[in-house]
Design an enzyme around this catalytic site. Structure first.
Site: not given
Ligand code: UD1
Length: 374
Positions: A205
């Site tokens: 991821h």
């Molecule tokens: C975040 C953390 C990462 C961790 C990961 C675990 C940061 C910088 N990164 O990354 O260290 O390893 O979480 O999962 O904080 N999204 C959904 N549903 C959700 C949450 C996110 O669909 O419940 C999608 C959204 O499109 C979002 C993307 O995932 O834009 C990224 O989510 P985000 O929280 O920004 O970062 P992660 O890649 O999940």
């Protein structure tokens, strides 16, 4: 007794905050659990609260997804009035996600001591948003709880005072041990028709691995070759799902929905091999004695390599596949680093509460002169 805000925002925070909350509450502290809302999907969020027995958040900031700046700003804007209202004696932040940094920044500016759980980890890869979050969060924190001696060494080298730095052990492993029996009772292997030791488990991821279609394609090719040796199970993070559809999937790789905590521990515990770009999985596989190949060029958790079961394989498909074949040909070995013993939360609570109870508190605001002046 002191009032302490514990912050959780994203999936890897939930298992880290739970043992600290429990230990603080067992000692009589008033804990306010604040969820920033960074992760909100049922599969990324609700199932973890249920599996871990984490009570519903006392306050939910509902901030959601966005760019880094948007997410940081939204969490800060929502957290600041809460700190004003609750006037906590301390704010505990865990890990390295955007919510961690945002809340540390608000608390530090409000003059509230910040305790950082999982301090001192460094990948030295400034392209990782988590590395920026780690370095800045440590700088804002009065109490730095390192999971391993390398974290202590990093903090000392950066000039932090020894009385700020506490080698506490690993809170994720507290949660792992507390839930292992329940996890091993999961029926997920049966549901996916897997045999213990008969499959590889993969996760992907990190933006550096999944945002560039060329890189994602190369890693999937490597996983496809590993899948010629044994089935590869790939639970999919929402960030990866959309991109996988575009990249196409080699045969032998089975996509499954993101697993809950107990199911995922069960999948790890019985895997013959884990291939990942996650941070926490490097630690959990070490504690479980399952070989792990980390598909990154650096790790902020070197102890999992020097004392655990982790191998940093980088992102070159030939090296990933070659190392996977070597690992499959040799028996796994179980080794757990010191203080990964299930009691890190207790040590953190004891240290934090005595710090808050001290009549005169040293509030270290400057790094050591040797570093500042050099
Ligand atoms: C975040 C953390 C990462 C961790 C990961 C675990 C940061 C910088 N990164 O990354 O260290 O390893 O979480 O999962 O904080 N999204 C959904 N549903 C959700 C949450 C996110 O669909 O419940 C999608 C959204 O499109 C979002 C993307 O995932 O834009 C990224 O989510 P985000 O929280 O920004 O970062 P992660 O890649 O999940």
């Amino acid at each position: 007794m002191p009032r302490i805000i514990c912050v959780a925002g994203a999936r890897p925070n939930f298992m880290k905050v739970k043992p600290v909350m429990d230990a603080l509450e067992a000692r009589g502290a008033e804990v306010v659990l604040v969820h920033t809302g960074q992760h909100y999907d049922a599969a990324m969020n609700d199932v973890f609260f249920a599996d871990l027995g984490l009570r519903p958040p006392d306050r939910h900031l509902g901030t959601g997804s966005g760019t880094h700046a948007e997410q940081t700003a939204r969490v800060m804007t929502a957290f600041e009035p809460l700190v004003d209202e609750l006037r906590p004696d301390a704010v505990v932040v865990v890990g390295d996600v955007t919510s961690t940094l945002s809340c540390a920044l608000v608390a530090a500016k409000a003059g509230v001591p910040v305790a950082h759980v999982e301090a001192g980890l460094r990948s030295r890869d400034w392209a990782m948003p988590e590395e920026i979050n780690r370095v800045v969060t440590d700088r804002l924190s009065e109490l730095l709880f390192a999971p391993s001696p390398d974290g202590v060494d990093n903090l000392r080298a950066e000039g932090y005072h020894d009385d700020q730095i506490h080698l506490a052990g690993n809170v994720m492993i507290d949660t792992l041990y507390a839930n292992l029996d329940r996890a091993l009772a999961s029926d997920i292997l049966h549901r996916y028709e897997l045999t213990p030791g008969g499959y590889a488990l993969a996760t992907l991821h990190r933006p550096a691995n999944v945002d560039d279609p060329g890189m994602l394609g190369a890693l999937l090719t490597a996983l496809g070759e590993v899948a010629q040796e044994l089935p590869v199970i790939l639970p999919v993070h929402p960030r990866t799902a959309a991109r996988l559809e575009l990249a196409g999937l080699p045969g032998g790789i089975r996509l499954v929905p993101p697993a809950g905590y107990l199911d995922f521990i069960a999948l790890q515990a019985s895997a013959r091999l884990v291939l990942t770009d996650s941070g926490g999985i490097q630690e959990e596989t070490t504690a479980l004695g399952v070989p792990c190949l980390t598909m990154r060029d650096s790790t902020e958790r070197p102890i999992t390599v020097t004392e655990g079961t982790n191998t940093l394989v980088g992102r070159d498909p030939a090296r990933i596949v070659g190392t996977a074949r070597q690992v499959l040909a040799s028996p796994p070995a179980k080794r757990a680093p010191a203080l990964w013993d299930g009691h890190a939360g207790d040590r953190i609570a004891d240290t934090l509460l005595s710090y808050l109870a001290a009549p005169v508190r040293l509030r270290p605001t400057d790094l050591r002169e040797t570093v500042v002046g050099s």
